[in-house]
Motif scaffolding. Sequence first.
Motif, short mmCIF file in Angstrom:
data_model
loop_
_atom_site.label_atom_id
_atom_site.label_comp_id
_atom_site.label_asym_id
_atom_site.label_seq_id
_atom_site.Cartn_x
_atom_site.Cartn_y
_atom_site.Cartn_z
N LYS A 180 0.80 -1.22 0.00
CA LYS A 180 0.00 0.00 0.00
C LYS A 180 0.84 1.27 0.00
CE LYS A 180 -3.62 2.25 2.67
NZ LYS A 180 -4.51 2.14 3.82
N TRP A 181 2.03 1.24 0.60
CA TRP A 181 2.77 2.47 0.84
C TRP A 181 4.03 2.64 0.02
CZ3 TRP A 181 0.22 5.96 3.48
CH2 TRP A 181 -0.81 5.55 4.33
N LYS A 182 4.51 1.63 -0.66
CA LYS A 182 5.82 1.72 -1.30
C LYS A 182 5.91 2.81 -2.36
CE LYS A 182 7.62 -2.83 -0.34
NZ LYS A 182 8.08 -4.10 -0.91
N THR A 183 4.90 2.98 -3.16
CA THR A 183 4.97 4.03 -4.18
C THR A 183 4.94 5.42 -3.54
OG1 THR A 183 2.59 3.85 -4.58
CG2 THR A 183 4.05 2.68 -6.10
N ASP A 184 4.19 5.57 -2.44
CA ASP A 184 4.16 6.85 -1.73
C ASP A 184 5.52 7.14 -1.10
OD1 ASP A 184 1.49 7.24 -2.38
OD2 ASP A 184 0.76 6.34 -0.52
N ILE A 185 6.12 6.13 -0.50
CA ILE A 185 7.45 6.29 0.09
C ILE A 185 8.46 6.64 -1.00
CG2 ILE A 185 9.36 5.08 1.24
CD1 ILE A 185 7.13 3.38 2.67
N LEU A 186 8.41 5.91 -2.10
CA LEU A 186 9.33 6.17 -3.21
C LEU A 186 9.17 7.61 -3.72
CD1 LEU A 186 11.48 4.94 -5.06
CD2 LEU A 186 9.64 4.27 -6.60
N ARG A 192 15.98 13.58 0.40
CA ARG A 192 16.33 12.72 1.54
C ARG A 192 15.34 12.98 2.67
NH1 ARG A 192 21.75 11.19 0.83
NH2 ARG A 192 22.18 10.91 3.04
N ARG A 193 14.97 11.94 3.36
CA ARG A 193 14.00 12.08 4.45
C ARG A 193 14.44 11.25 5.65
NH1 ARG A 193 11.18 16.15 2.29
NH2 ARG A 193 9.92 15.58 0.51
N ARG A 194 14.11 11.76 6.81
CA ARG A 194 14.29 11.00 8.04
C ARG A 194 13.00 10.24 8.31
NH1 ARG A 194 17.26 14.78 12.34
NH2 ARG A 194 17.32 12.79 13.43
N SER A 245 17.18 7.71 1.25
CA SER A 245 17.20 8.35 -0.06
C SER A 245 17.04 7.27 -1.13
CB SER A 245 18.50 9.13 -0.27
OG SER A 245 19.61 8.25 -0.16
N VAL A 246 16.73 7.70 -2.33
CA VAL A 246 16.57 6.77 -3.46
C VAL A 246 17.95 6.47 -4.05
CG1 VAL A 246 15.48 6.44 -5.71
CG2 VAL A 246 14.30 7.73 -3.95
N THR A 247 18.19 5.20 -4.35
CA THR A 247 19.43 4.83 -5.01
C THR A 247 19.34 5.17 -6.50
OG1 THR A 247 18.66 2.60 -5.54
CG2 THR A 247 19.80 2.89 -3.42
N GLU A 248 20.46 5.09 -7.17
CA GLU A 248 20.46 5.32 -8.62
C GLU A 248 19.54 4.31 -9.31
OE1 GLU A 248 23.91 5.76 -11.62
OE2 GLU A 248 24.66 6.59 -9.71
N PHE A 249 19.62 3.07 -8.85
CA PHE A 249 18.75 2.03 -9.42
C PHE A 249 17.29 2.31 -9.10
CE2 PHE A 249 17.02 -2.41 -9.36
CZ PHE A 249 17.11 -2.61 -10.73
N GLY A 250 17.01 2.83 -7.92
CA GLY A 250 15.65 3.19 -7.54
C GLY A 250 15.08 4.30 -8.40
N LEU A 251 15.94 5.21 -8.84
CA LEU A 251 15.49 6.29 -9.73
C LEU A 251 14.96 5.73 -11.05
CD1 LEU A 251 18.21 9.03 -9.14
CD2 LEU A 251 15.81 9.08 -8.43
#
Length: 113
Positions: A21-27, A34-36, A80-86
């Motif tokens: 439910k939350w992964k796309t929102d987190i991404l 960057r987030r804490r 933070s998002v990794t390069e691969f995550g981008l």
Amino acid sequence: MKTHRNDGCGWSTALAVIGGKWKTDILWELHLGRRRFGELRRLLPGISERILTLQLREMEADGIIRREVFAEVPPRVEYSVTEFGLTLNQAVTAMSHWGKAYEARTAAGRLIA
């Protein structure tokens, strides 16, 4: 990294990585910067601390986000998002465009054939 079922075309693997439910929102939030942990909790109303922790751990294990611990007192952790995550953002953006087109089509009362 978690093991995902190989379907031959990658579709189920991709959905497993962004599923939940939350992964796309987190991404999305991490794509913006960057987030804490506490920031993510405030930005995602309705998510529990337990679920946020689980989702972050899964995403880190899948290599799409990075968890950085700073040697400070008290300890500070940033995600933070990794390069691969981008690269995943490109796929999610395409699905978002499709979803918006689908919403517009169904709101206009057109049946999907």
